[in-house]
Motif scaffolding. Structure first.
Motif, PDB file in Angstrom:
ATOM      1  N   UNK A 123      -7.514  -3.194   8.962  1.00 33.78           N
ATOM      2  CA  UNK A 123      -7.649  -1.753   9.813  1.00 33.78           C
ATOM      3  C   UNK A 123      -6.549  -0.655   9.082  1.00 33.78           C
ATOM      4  N   UNK A 124      -6.750   0.501   9.345  1.00 33.61           N
ATOM      5  CA  UNK A 124      -5.884   1.595   9.011  1.00 33.61           C
ATOM      6  C   UNK A 124      -6.262   2.737   9.589  1.00 33.61           C
ATOM      7  N   UNK A 125      -5.170   3.477   9.956  1.00 34.47           N
ATOM      8  CA  UNK A 125      -5.324   4.985  10.056  1.00 34.47           C
ATOM      9  C   UNK A 125      -4.328   5.530   9.190  1.00 34.47           C
ATOM     10  N   UNK A 126      -4.240   5.095   7.919  1.00 33.50           N
ATOM     11  CA  UNK A 126      -3.374   5.542   6.911  1.00 33.50           C
ATOM     12  C   UNK A 126      -3.964   7.005   6.568  1.00 33.50           C
ATOM     13  N   UNK A 127      -2.932   7.839   6.295  1.00 33.89           N
ATOM     14  CA  UNK A 127      -3.274   9.369   5.850  1.00 33.89           C
ATOM     15  C   UNK A 127      -4.173   9.215   4.622  1.00 33.89           C
ATOM     16  N   UNK A 128      -4.216   8.503   3.859  1.00 32.35           N
ATOM     17  CA  UNK A 128      -4.988   8.299   2.811  1.00 32.35           C
ATOM     18  C   UNK A 128      -6.245   7.410   2.737  1.00 32.35           C
ATOM     19  N   UNK A 129      -6.604   7.074   4.150  1.00 30.60           N
ATOM     20  CA  UNK A 129      -7.753   6.259   4.365  1.00 30.60           C
ATOM     21  C   UNK A 129      -7.780   5.128   3.589  1.00 30.60           C
ATOM     22  N   UNK A 130      -8.843   4.491   3.638  1.00 30.08           N
ATOM     23  CA  UNK A 130      -8.877   3.083   3.030  1.00 30.08           C
ATOM     24  C   UNK A 130      -8.720   2.939   1.460  1.00 30.08           C
ATOM     25  N   UNK A 131      -8.710   4.147   0.726  1.00 34.67           N
ATOM     26  CA  UNK A 131      -8.329   4.061  -0.768  1.00 34.67           C
ATOM     27  C   UNK A 131      -6.823   3.970  -0.753  1.00 34.67           C
ATOM     28  N   UNK A 132      -6.287   4.560   0.089  1.00 27.19           N
ATOM     29  CA  UNK A 132      -4.767   4.380   0.225  1.00 27.19           C
ATOM     30  C   UNK A 132      -4.233   2.948   0.652  1.00 27.19           C
ATOM     31  N   UNK A 133      -4.824   2.252   1.414  1.00 28.80           N
ATOM     32  CA  UNK A 133      -4.654   0.982   1.799  1.00 28.80           C
ATOM     33  C   UNK A 133      -4.926   0.220   0.623  1.00 28.80           C
ATOM     34  N   UNK A 134      -6.103   0.189  -0.025  1.00 29.42           N
ATOM     35  CA  UNK A 134      -6.443  -0.612  -1.079  1.00 29.42           C
ATOM     36  C   UNK A 134      -5.182  -0.401  -2.281  1.00 29.42           C
ATOM     37  N   UNK A 135      -4.875   0.586  -2.403  1.00 26.65           N
ATOM     38  CA  UNK A 135      -3.662   0.818  -3.551  1.00 26.65           C
ATOM     39  C   UNK A 135      -2.708  -0.326  -3.187  1.00 26.65           C
ATOM     40  N   UNK A 136      -2.311  -0.033  -1.909  1.00 30.24           N
ATOM     41  CA  UNK A 136      -1.260  -0.972  -1.497  1.00 30.24           C
ATOM     42  C   UNK A 136      -1.468  -2.466  -1.481  1.00 30.24           C
ATOM     43  N   UNK A 137      -2.675  -2.776  -1.359  1.00 31.07           N
ATOM     44  CA  UNK A 137      -3.195  -4.290  -1.107  1.00 31.07           C
ATOM     45  C   UNK A 137      -3.203  -4.604  -2.456  1.00 31.07           C
ATOM     46  N   UNK A 138      -3.383  -3.839  -3.702  1.00 27.54           N
ATOM     47  CA  UNK A 138      -3.568  -4.506  -4.934  1.00 27.54           C
ATOM     48  C   UNK A 138      -2.336  -4.381  -5.628  1.00 27.54           C
ATOM     49  N   UNK A 139      -1.229  -3.822  -5.123  1.00 26.49           N
ATOM     50  CA  UNK A 139       0.008  -3.577  -5.923  1.00 26.49           C
ATOM     51  C   UNK A 139       0.889  -5.077  -5.916  1.00 26.49           C
ATOM     52  N   UNK A 140       1.677  -5.086  -6.638  1.00 29.73           N
ATOM     53  CA  UNK A 140       2.141  -6.195  -7.031  1.00 29.73           C
ATOM     54  C   UNK A 140       2.866  -7.304  -5.841  1.00 29.73           C
ATOM     55  N   UNK A 141       3.253  -6.485  -4.839  1.00 29.86           N
ATOM     56  CA  UNK A 141       3.589  -7.131  -3.604  1.00 29.86           C
ATOM     57  C   UNK A 141       2.563  -7.021  -2.410  1.00 29.86           C
ATOM     58  N   UNK A 142       1.532  -6.388  -2.673  1.00 27.76           N
ATOM     59  CA  UNK A 142       0.277  -6.371  -1.563  1.00 27.76           C
ATOM     60  C   UNK A 142      -0.110  -7.486  -1.205  1.00 27.76           C
ATOM     61  N   UNK A 143      -0.566  -7.522  -0.008  1.00 32.36           N
ATOM     62  CA  UNK A 143      -0.838  -8.717   0.969  1.00 32.36           C
ATOM     63  C   UNK A 143      -2.414  -9.282   0.403  1.00 32.36           C
ATOM     64  N   UNK A 144      -3.026  -8.174   0.187  1.00 34.49           N
ATOM     65  CA  UNK A 144      -4.328  -8.838  -0.496  1.00 34.49           C
ATOM     66  C   UNK A 144      -4.013  -9.478  -1.836  1.00 34.49           C
ATOM     67  N   UNK A 145      -3.361  -9.264  -2.632  1.00 37.09           N
ATOM     68  CA  UNK A 145      -2.921  -9.826  -3.725  1.00 37.09           C
ATOM     69  C   UNK A 145      -2.545 -11.176  -3.716  1.00 37.09           C
ATOM     70  N   UNK A 146      -1.431 -11.220  -2.972  1.00 34.48           N
ATOM     71  CA  UNK A 146      -0.596 -12.393  -2.506  1.00 34.48           C
ATOM     72  C   UNK A 146      -1.631 -13.351  -2.007  1.00 34.48           C
ATOM     73  N   UNK A 147      -2.497 -12.940  -0.981  1.00 33.43           N
ATOM     74  CA  UNK A 147      -3.329 -13.916  -0.431  1.00 33.43           C
ATOM     75  C   UNK A 147      -4.319 -14.597  -1.364  1.00 33.43           C
ATOM     76  N   UNK A 148      -5.010 -13.673  -2.031  1.00 37.71           N
ATOM     77  CA  UNK A 148      -5.974 -13.981  -3.108  1.00 37.71           C
ATOM     78  C   UNK A 148      -5.329 -14.918  -4.040  1.00 37.71           C
ATOM     79  N   UNK A 149      -4.405 -14.710  -4.592  1.00 35.93           N
ATOM     80  CA  UNK A 149      -3.641 -15.288  -5.609  1.00 35.93           C
ATOM     81  C   UNK A 149      -3.265 -16.854  -5.154  1.00 35.93           C
TER      82      UNK A 149
END
Length: 149
Positions: free
Chosen positions: A33-59
């Motif tokens: 969930x998010x109310x990030x200023x950059x919407x969900x695309x902003x959250x996706x950027x953070x999630x796929x970053x080197x320390x992103x939660x999605x990246x960590x969980x996926x790997x």
């Protein structure tokens, strides 16, 4: 050619979302969930970053590098413009997120291709409110329609 449909998901001004990151080939779902200023695309950027939660969980849970996934899909569901969802406090957004994840876990085995849910959520007292339950159910039904295509 890769087509990326952005629509207005970059807009988080007075908007809030539930989002689902999906890989059909890896049968993996991440709910957020998010109310990030950059919407969900902003959250996706953070999630796929080197320390992103999605990246960590996926790997960790899928045991593969995220770079090997070539079918990541971001599904965004706009929440009502009510300050309960768009405001600073995240209780209502997180309650919808919780119910979406729980309902997806309950229904995944009944789908043509079952999936793993790799996100973590927690419940709140607002989770049992009817308007929250109804929102979550609507999102889950839309997701299942999309997933079964």
């Amino acid at each position: 050619m890769i087509v990326t449909e952005i629509s207005s998901i970059f807009s988080g001004r007075e908007r809030a979302y539930i989002y689902i990151i999906l890989s059909k080939s890896h049968r993996t779902v991440y709910v957020g969930e998010t109310n990030d200023r950059h919407g969900t695309i902003g959250r996706l950027r953070a999630h796929i970053g080197s320390c992103g939660t999605f990246r960590k969980r996926f790997e960790e849970r899928i045991d593969d590098d995220l770079e090997n996934v070539d079918d990541l899909i971001l599904l965004s569901y706009v929440l009502p413009s009510d300050p309960l969802y768009t405001g600073v406090a995240s209780t209502y957004r997180q309650s919808v997120e919780y119910l979406v994840q729980v309902k997806l876990l309950e229904r995944r085995a009944s789908l043509n291709k079952a999936f793993k849910v790799i996100s973590n959520v927690r419940t709140f007292s607002t989770t049992s409110e009817k308007k929250v339950e109804k929102l979550a159910e609507t999102i889950v039904l839309k997701f299942i329609d999309y997933y079964n295509i």
